[in-house]
Design an enzyme around this catalytic site. Structure first.
Site, mmCIF file in Angstrom:
data_model
loop_
_atom_site.group_PDB
_atom_site.id
_atom_site.type_symbol
_atom_site.label_atom_id
_atom_site.label_comp_id
_atom_site.label_asym_id
_atom_site.label_seq_id
_atom_site.Cartn_x
_atom_site.Cartn_y
_atom_site.Cartn_z
ATOM 1 C CE LYS A 36 -0.262 -0.755 4.921
ATOM 2 N NZ LYS A 36 -1.135 -1.369 6.131
ATOM 3 N NE ARG A 128 -6.874 -0.245 10.833
ATOM 4 C CZ ARG A 128 -5.563 -0.274 10.592
ATOM 5 N NH1 ARG A 128 -4.755 0.907 10.465
ATOM 6 N NH2 ARG A 128 -4.872 -1.311 9.930
ATOM 7 C CE1 TYR A 244 10.122 31.727 3.814
ATOM 8 C CE2 TYR A 244 10.449 29.315 3.556
ATOM 9 C CZ TYR A 244 9.973 30.826 3.046
ATOM 10 O OH TYR A 244 9.674 30.703 1.712
HETATM 11 C C1 LIG Z 1 -0.261 -2.246 6.945
HETATM 12 C C2 LIG Z 1 -0.695 -3.446 7.186
HETATM 13 C C3 LIG Z 1 0.349 -4.412 7.395
HETATM 14 C C4 LIG Z 1 1.687 -4.325 7.310
HETATM 15 O O1 LIG Z 1 2.161 -3.667 8.611
HETATM 16 P P1 LIG Z 1 3.678 -3.174 8.902
HETATM 17 O O2 LIG Z 1 3.561 -2.864 10.335
HETATM 18 O O3 LIG Z 1 4.203 -2.189 8.000
HETATM 19 O O4 LIG Z 1 4.550 -4.576 8.532
HETATM 20 C C5 LIG Z 1 -0.237 -5.830 7.475
HETATM 21 N N1 LIG Z 1 -1.623 -5.967 7.899
HETATM 22 C C6 LIG Z 1 -2.265 -4.877 7.515
HETATM 23 C C7 LIG Z 1 -3.888 -5.222 7.558
HETATM 24 C C8 LIG Z 1 -2.088 -3.621 7.294
HETATM 25 O O5 LIG Z 1 -2.944 -2.637 7.023
#
Ligand SMILES: *Cc1c(COP(=O)(O)O)cnc(C)c1O
Length: 344
Positions: A36, A128, A244
């Site tokens: 992602k 979540r 700045y």
């Molecule tokens: C992003 C995500 C992962 C990977 O998590 P990391 O902490 O980056 O290893 C795994 N499972 C789900 C459902 C996620 O959203």
């Protein structure tokens, strides 16, 4: 093609080496890869290619737009869309080579009629995304073709009772559901040990050089290096201010280099006065405020530096996180569009 004055030097060997370590720690379970946010900022397409070559078969993105960006998708690989299937996604999803991770009763009902395979997320206390264990026990998943049933750990980067509790709840509910595979662990979850691996693990951060827990220290290699060119050299006299809001006043004459990188590239203002560059063996501290497109470093230690020279900013994730107060995740996913991404 126009010249890029800033680049990410991406170490494909380190990416593959990190995947092999995580696969080994997954203790017989298949080891996938979270892709992602464009492969955590590295560029998903190139990362998939390298991990596929190493033997990775299971990939995860958040949305259908991210899945579409990876098409055409190789026939022997799995691609799962973590946010599942919303009302607007259905048409795209039934035609796609990817499958949804169903997260709610609404999504299950939306998908049931398609007869196509899916994954399912169970909520074990993260609150979540995910369907409840009670809904699974009441038969919510009956009639679905479930490839992977999964859950997500809330506190895997810490020690505490929640990890064990989530693991136990997931073992109970996934044992009752009919699915080909079970999956729980992210990067930190893999570090927790073999009982968290089930059939498939889903690392993200550690693939890309993040250290989620002390167990990974010394095994996970840096993948991303941030490099920028010097736009201009400058010498300021004692008493002059820099940048700045004049937050830095030179108490003595200083040699400066102005770099072609700024907060619009993800080198955020949190590095103002705390970040540092490395040039050969020397360290050059960031001074004054980071601007949108420019960053100033003090090069008193090497006044021979000149316009056009390349400088590496310290972006080793644990130490850059300590310098900036940002998380290792934010440091990766904030990396902007202006970098040339160069794999070696
Ligand atoms: C992003 C995500 C992962 C990977 O998590 P990391 O902490 O980056 O290893 C795994 N499972 C789900 C459902 C996620 O959203």
């Amino acid at each position: 093609m126009a010249h890029f004055p800033l680049r990410l030097a991406l170490d494909g060997d380190a990416l593959v080496s990190n995947w092999h370590w995580l696969a080994h720690r997954s203790a017989g379970a298949a080891c996938g890869a979270a892709m992602k946010a464009d492969g955590y900022g590295l560029g998903a397409r190139e990362a998939v290619k390298r991990l596929q070559h190493a033997g990775c078969r299971d990939f995860f993105v958040a949305t259908w737009a991210e899945a579409a960006a990876l098409m055409p998708w190789p026939g022997d690989l799995n691609l799962s869309v973590l946010h599942g299937v919303g009302a607007e996604d259905l048409g795209e999803a039934v035609r796609s080579r990817a499958r949804p991770v169903l997260n709610s009763r609404e999504q299950v009902e939306r998908w049931r009629g398609t007869g196509r395979p899916c994954d399912v997320m169970i909520d074990t206390g993260f609150n979540r995304l995910g369907v409840s264990a009670a809904d699974v026990a009441a038969g919510l998943l009956d009639g679905l073709d479930v490839e992977t049933i999964m859950s997500h750990l809330a506190c895997a980067d810490e020690d505490g009772p929640m990890n064990v509790r989530q693991r136990q709840d997931f073992a109970d509910v996934s044992g009752r559901a009919r699915a080909r595979r079970r999956s729980l662990a992210n990067s930190a979850g893999i570090c927790l040990g073999a009982d968290y691996a089930f059939d498939l693990t889903r690392p993200g951060l550690a693939l890309y050089g993040g250290i989620p827990r002390p167990e990974a220290q010394g095994h996970i290699r840096q993948v991303v290096r941030v490099e920028a060119q010097i736009v201009q050299r400058r010498r300021v006299a004692a008493g002059q201010s820099i940048g700045y809001n004049a937050t830095f006043i030179a108490e003595a004459p200083r040699e400066l280099a102005i770099l072609n990188i700024g907060y619009a590239d993800g080198y955020l203002r949190a590095f103002s006065g705390t970040g540092r560059a490395r040039i050969g063996g020397i360290e050059a501290p960031v001074i004054g405020r980071i601007s949108m497109d420019l960053t100033t470093i003090c090069v008193d230690a090497d006044p021979t530096l000149k316009e056009g020279d390349w400088v590496e900013l310290d972006y080793d994730l644990p130490s850059a996180a300590a310098q900036s107060g940002l998380s290792q995740y934010e440091l990766l996913t904030g990396l902007g569009a202006r970098f040339e991404r160069v794999w070696k």
